[in-house]
Design a protein around this motif. Structure first.
Motif, PDB file in Angstrom:
ATOM      1  N   PRO A  71       2.223  24.326   6.122  1.00 51.74           N
ATOM      2  CA  PRO A  71       1.354  23.321   6.112  1.00 51.74           C
ATOM      3  C   PRO A  71       0.664  23.674   5.184  1.00 51.74           C
ATOM      4  O   PRO A  71       0.890  24.440   4.299  1.00 51.74           O
ATOM      5  CB  PRO A  71       1.115  24.555   6.934  1.00 51.74           C
ATOM      6  N   GLY A  72      -0.499  22.393   4.704  1.00 45.12           N
ATOM      7  CA  GLY A  72      -0.497  22.574   3.346  1.00 45.12           C
ATOM      8  C   GLY A  72      -1.816  21.028   3.051  1.00 45.12           C
ATOM      9  O   GLY A  72      -1.869  21.016   3.941  1.00 45.12           O
ATOM     10  N   ARG A  73      -2.100  20.764   2.232  1.00 45.96           N
ATOM     11  CA  ARG A  73      -2.484  20.217   1.712  1.00 45.96           C
ATOM     12  C   ARG A  73      -2.091  18.745   0.587  1.00 45.96           C
ATOM     13  O   ARG A  73      -1.008  19.776   0.009  1.00 45.96           O
ATOM     14  CB  ARG A  73      -4.055  20.128   0.761  1.00 45.96           C
ATOM     15  N   LEU A  74      -2.171  17.619   1.017  1.00 46.38           N
ATOM     16  CA  LEU A  74      -0.686  16.625   0.062  1.00 46.38           C
ATOM     17  C   LEU A  74      -2.657  15.367  -0.258  1.00 46.38           C
ATOM     18  O   LEU A  74      -3.231  14.906   0.369  1.00 46.38           O
ATOM     19  CB  LEU A  74      -0.179  15.530   0.492  1.00 46.38           C
ATOM     20  N   THR A  75      -2.025  14.947  -1.232  1.00 44.74           N
ATOM     21  CA  THR A  75      -3.499  14.176  -2.482  1.00 44.74           C
ATOM     22  C   THR A  75      -2.517  13.541  -3.439  1.00 44.74           C
ATOM     23  O   THR A  75      -1.533  13.409  -3.987  1.00 44.74           O
ATOM     24  CB  THR A  75      -4.162  14.966  -3.473  1.00 44.74           C
ATOM     25  N   ALA A  76      -3.151  12.234  -2.390  1.00 40.91           N
ATOM     26  CA  ALA A  76      -2.027  11.117  -3.148  1.00 40.91           C
ATOM     27  C   ALA A  76      -2.961  10.419  -4.092  1.00 40.91           C
ATOM     28  O   ALA A  76      -3.862   9.271  -3.716  1.00 40.91           O
ATOM     29  CB  ALA A  76      -2.222   9.635  -2.209  1.00 40.91           C
ATOM     30  N   GLU A  77      -2.890  10.280  -5.931  1.00 40.25           N
ATOM     31  CA  GLU A  77      -3.491   9.748  -6.268  1.00 40.25           C
ATOM     32  C   GLU A  77      -2.935   8.183  -6.912  1.00 40.25           C
ATOM     33  O   GLU A  77      -1.807   8.172  -8.044  1.00 40.25           O
ATOM     34  CB  GLU A  77      -3.379  10.971  -7.804  1.00 40.25           C
ATOM     35  N   GLY A  78      -3.804   6.819  -6.988  1.00 40.00           N
ATOM     36  CA  GLY A  78      -3.070   6.203  -7.148  1.00 40.00           C
ATOM     37  C   GLY A  78      -3.613   5.796  -8.743  1.00 40.00           C
ATOM     38  O   GLY A  78      -4.515   6.417  -9.373  1.00 40.00           O
ATOM     39  N   ALA A  79      -3.277   4.951  -9.111  1.00 42.81           N
ATOM     40  CA  ALA A  79      -3.514   4.579 -10.571  1.00 42.81           C
ATOM     41  C   ALA A  79      -4.375   3.982 -11.273  1.00 42.81           C
ATOM     42  O   ALA A  79      -5.206   3.976 -12.125  1.00 42.81           O
ATOM     43  CB  ALA A  79      -2.808   3.828 -11.249  1.00 42.81           C
TER      44      ALA A  79
END
Length: 155
Positions: free
Chosen positions: A104-112
Motif C-alpha cells: 500500500p502507498g501513494r502514486l502521483t501522476a505528473e503530466g508535462a
C-alpha cells in the motif's frame, strides 16, 4: 531597527525580528560564508533518499511491431527499477496498474502540462489515476519500501 510589512489589504504587520536578522546578515560578512556552507551541507542531507528511476522496459505497442492494431487493443507499458516494477494500461482517461512487489502507498501522476493527480495504491499494489490522453506523464510511487519515479511516456 524596525521593519513594517504591509499585506495586500493595507494592514501593517510587525517584522522586527526579520529586520534585525537582515541587518545582522548584512553587517557580518563572515557569517554569510558560514551560512552558505551550512546551506550546502543541508542540501546534501537527503542525497541517499533520492527516488529510484524506473525505466521503460516493455511497451506492447513496440512489441506488436508492424502488425495492424485495432482500437480494441489495450496498450500496456512496464517500467522496471532495481527494486520494483510498475505495469500500466490506459482505460479511457484513467491509467490502471500495479506496483510489484505489492504494497500500500501513494502514486502521483505528473503530466508535462503541469497536471498532478494522486491515487492510493492498495494492499495488492493496484491503482487507478486520471491523466490527459496524449500528454506525456511520469509516475511517482511511494509504497514502502519502494520509492521510485518512472521515465516520461505518452499513452
Amino acid at each position: 531597527m524596525e521593519t513594517r510589512i504591509q499585506d495586500d489589504d493595507g494592514n501593517d504587520h510587525d517584522a522586527v525580528l526579520l529586520g534585525e536578522l537582515a541587518a545582522a546578515m548584512r553587517e557580518s560578512g563572515h557569517l554569510t560564508e558560514r551560512v552558505r556552507a551550512a546551506s550546502a551541507v543541508w542540501t546534501w542531507r537527503g542525497i541517499d533518499e533520492e527516488l529510484e528511476l524506473a525505466s521503460l522496459s516493455y511497451d506492447s505497442l513496440i512489441d506488436a511491431g508492424a502488425t495492424v492494431r485495432s482500437a480494441a487493443d489495450i496498450r500496456t507499458v512496464l517500467f522496471t527499477g532495481d527494486t520494483a516494477e510498475v505495469q500500466v494500461e490506459r482505460d479511457g482517461d484513467q491509467l490502471v496498474g500495479q506496483v510489484i512487489p505489492p504494497a500500500p502507498g501513494r502514486l502521483t501522476a505528473e503530466g508535462a502540462g503541469g497536471l498532478r493527480a494522486e491515487s492510493a495504491i492498495d494492499d495488492v499494489g493496484c491503482f487507478s489515476v486520471a491523466v490527459p490522453v496524449g500528454e506525456p506523464f511520469r509516475l511517482r510511487v511511494e509504497a514502502a519500501p519502494v520509492r521510485l519515479m518512472t521515465d516520461w511516456v505518452r499513452m
